[in-house]
Design an enzyme around this catalytic site. Structure first.
Site, PDB file in Angstrom:
ATOM      1  N   SER A 141       0.797  -1.189  -0.161  1.00 59.92           N
ATOM      2  CA  SER A 141       0.258  -0.061   0.078  1.00 59.92           C
ATOM      3  C   SER A 141       0.817   1.148   0.146  1.00 59.92           C
ATOM      4  O   SER A 141       1.839   1.477  -0.879  1.00 59.92           O
ATOM      5  CB  SER A 141      -1.042  -0.161   1.073  1.00 59.92           C
ATOM      6  OG  SER A 141      -1.892   1.083   1.133  1.00 59.92           O
ATOM      7  N   ASP A 346      -9.538  -2.839  -5.538  1.00 56.48           N
ATOM      8  CA  ASP A 346      -9.190  -3.819  -4.400  1.00 56.48           C
ATOM      9  C   ASP A 346      -9.776  -3.728  -3.305  1.00 56.48           C
ATOM     10  O   ASP A 346      -9.550  -4.354  -2.333  1.00 56.48           O
ATOM     11  CB  ASP A 346      -7.712  -4.100  -4.349  1.00 56.48           C
ATOM     12  CG  ASP A 346      -6.778  -3.171  -3.632  1.00 56.48           C
ATOM     13  OD1 ASP A 346      -7.391  -1.786  -3.388  1.00 56.48           O
ATOM     14  OD2 ASP A 346      -5.737  -3.002  -3.464  1.00 56.48           O
ATOM     15  N   HIS A 385      -7.467  -5.607  -0.769  1.00 55.31           N
ATOM     16  CA  HIS A 385      -6.357  -4.664  -0.429  1.00 55.31           C
ATOM     17  C   HIS A 385      -5.383  -5.341   0.723  1.00 55.31           C
ATOM     18  O   HIS A 385      -4.460  -5.283   0.752  1.00 55.31           O
ATOM     19  CB  HIS A 385      -6.608  -3.138   0.092  1.00 55.31           C
ATOM     20  CG  HIS A 385      -5.650  -2.295   0.086  1.00 55.31           C
ATOM     21  ND1 HIS A 385      -5.070  -1.721  -0.829  1.00 55.31           N
ATOM     22  CD2 HIS A 385      -5.126  -1.715   1.198  1.00 55.31           C
ATOM     23  CE1 HIS A 385      -4.008  -0.859  -0.465  1.00 55.31           C
ATOM     24  NE2 HIS A 385      -3.877  -0.945   0.802  1.00 55.31           N
TER      25      HIS A 385
END
Length: 419
Positions: A141, A346, A385
């Site tokens: 991320s 996501d 994610h």
């Protein structure tokens, strides 16, 4: 006759010697292929380091990715930087976390943004880090953005800090800002919003996300919020958890702070306008290998054509998925143009934003890596994610993924690269 026999013996001997030498040459070449540089894992927004959440791992949840990689022969370090600071501040913290020393954000930067110049002091997990002892950076991320920012600082330094030092020669300057440090062999980004996420275009959504993430992890692990061990690492902003202060009070202090109004904070860097600024400053370096991994769990609605959560999306990410799946922007004065190509996502990052920074060299990875280009992998369907780090199993439909195979592949990939 004797001469012919002698010649035959000589030729035979040469042939035997030649073929006897070939396997040895191949074995030697195989031994020289690849590298054994350490891997440094860099967490994303809201992430945490070792010792927090009573040992519940950011990298693996109930599993332990670093320990697994170590058992496979891949030297691995887990970085711990501020979960909500800006990419610049996090990259400086990451430098000192690896190398060791007292964090120096830079005199010019600190004055410009109104926080302390110095931060925490770290022993350094890899003090020998230099051009002869490079590392592989793997970021999830926002961690992917942080690794990019660090590579940029290492190689180019900071012209802002150098200019300031020329005017104020009596004030010291960190060697980090000098640049000319080719210390990173590869960068691997996982579910990284290279071009920002529209969910962060309003900082209040990011603040809520961080709060909800912490509360959800605490719920999954069964940890009382009052006893939660979690550190925002915002000392340089003057925000600390006081002795015996409840986590609820500490969290409220952070959330209601004025730091969120600054451009030197994660919420701005993760926004699409903030990412556009970052991409203008941070270039893809020609001497570094870059890889990206992208997931998608949203699905196209047959009624609206917009993207909605699928059965593989964690409940925690349903609202962001729906927001990303329908958001559009047509006025460039409000920020980058956002069309329906941004809808597949996501749960927190649009797939189109995760492949590579717009306008920088990139190619679909075909097994042959190229330096100075983003080698992006195909979309990993049904991975949201947080599946990439194996945490938050909040419903029977979304069990925590076994992420070991993914990180095994990542480690083997970066360690197969030529030195």
């Amino acid at each position: 006759m004797k001469s012919k026999v002698t010649n035959l013996i000589l030729v035979t001997g040469l042939i035997i010697s030649f073929f006897a030498f070939l396997p040895q040459t191949k074995a030697s070449a195989a031994e020289n292929q690849g590298n054994d540089y350490p891997i440094v894992l860099v967490h994303g927004l809201g992430g945490w380091g070792e010792g927090e959440f009573l040992g519940y791992n950011y990298w693996g949840g109930l599993k332990d990715v670093p320990e697994y990689l170590e058992s496979m022969g891949h030297q691995t370090f887990v970085a711990s930087v501020s979960p909500v600071a800006s990419n610049y501040d996090r990259s400086v913290e990451l430098y000192y976390y690896i190398k060791g020393g007292t964090v120096d954000y830079g005199a010019s930067h600190a004055k410009q943004h109104g926080h302390s110049r110095y931060g925490r002091t770290y022993e350094g997990v890899y003090p020998e880090w230099d051009a002869d002892h490079p590392v592989h950076l793997v970021g999830h991320s926002m961690g992917g953005l942080t690794t990019r920012s660090l590579v940029d600082l290492l190689e180019d330094g900071s012209a802002e800090e150098r200019d300031y030092h020329q005017v104020h020669p009596n004030e010291s300057m960190s060697s980090l800002f000098e640049g000319n440090k080719s210390w990173v062999h590869s960068v691997s980004s996982i579910a990284t919003p290279h071009n920002g996420t529209t969910y962060a275009d309003d900082e209040n959504r990011i603040i809520s996300f961080v709060k909800d993430l912490i509360i959800n992890v605490a719920s999954v692990t069964g940890i009382s919020q009052e006893n939660l061990v979690y550190d925002f690492k915002l000392d340089h902003w003057g925000i600390r958890r006081e002795p015996r202060e409840s986590f609820k009070s500490y969290l409220s202090k952070v959330i209601n702070s004025k730091i969120w109004e600054s451009t030197d904070i994660s919420a701005y860097d993760l926004s699409t306008p903030g990412a556009a600024v970052l991409n203008q400053k941070v270039e893809t370096k020609s001497d570094v290998y870059y890889f990206s991994y992208t997931g998608q769990t949203s699905k196209k609605s047959i009624l609206t054509g917009q993207h909605i959560p699928s059965a593989y999306t964690h409940l925690f990410l349903h609202q962001p998925t729906s927001f990303l799946g329908k958001f559009s922007r047509t006025n460039p004065q409000d920020g980058p143009i956002i069309d329906k190509s941004w809808w597949p996502n996501d749960g927190l990052v649009s797939t189109v934003s995760s492949f590579s920074p717009f306008g920088q060299p990139a190619k679909a990875y075909n097994g042959v890596a190229e330096k100075g280009k983003w080698n992006y992998y195909p979309i990993m369907s049904n991975w949201d994610h947080i599946d990439f780090i194996g945490i938050l199993s909040l419903s029977s439909k979304t069990p925590a993924f076994n992420v070991y195979p993914l990180y095994k592949d990542i480690a083997e990939n970066v360690h197969s690269l030529d030195e």
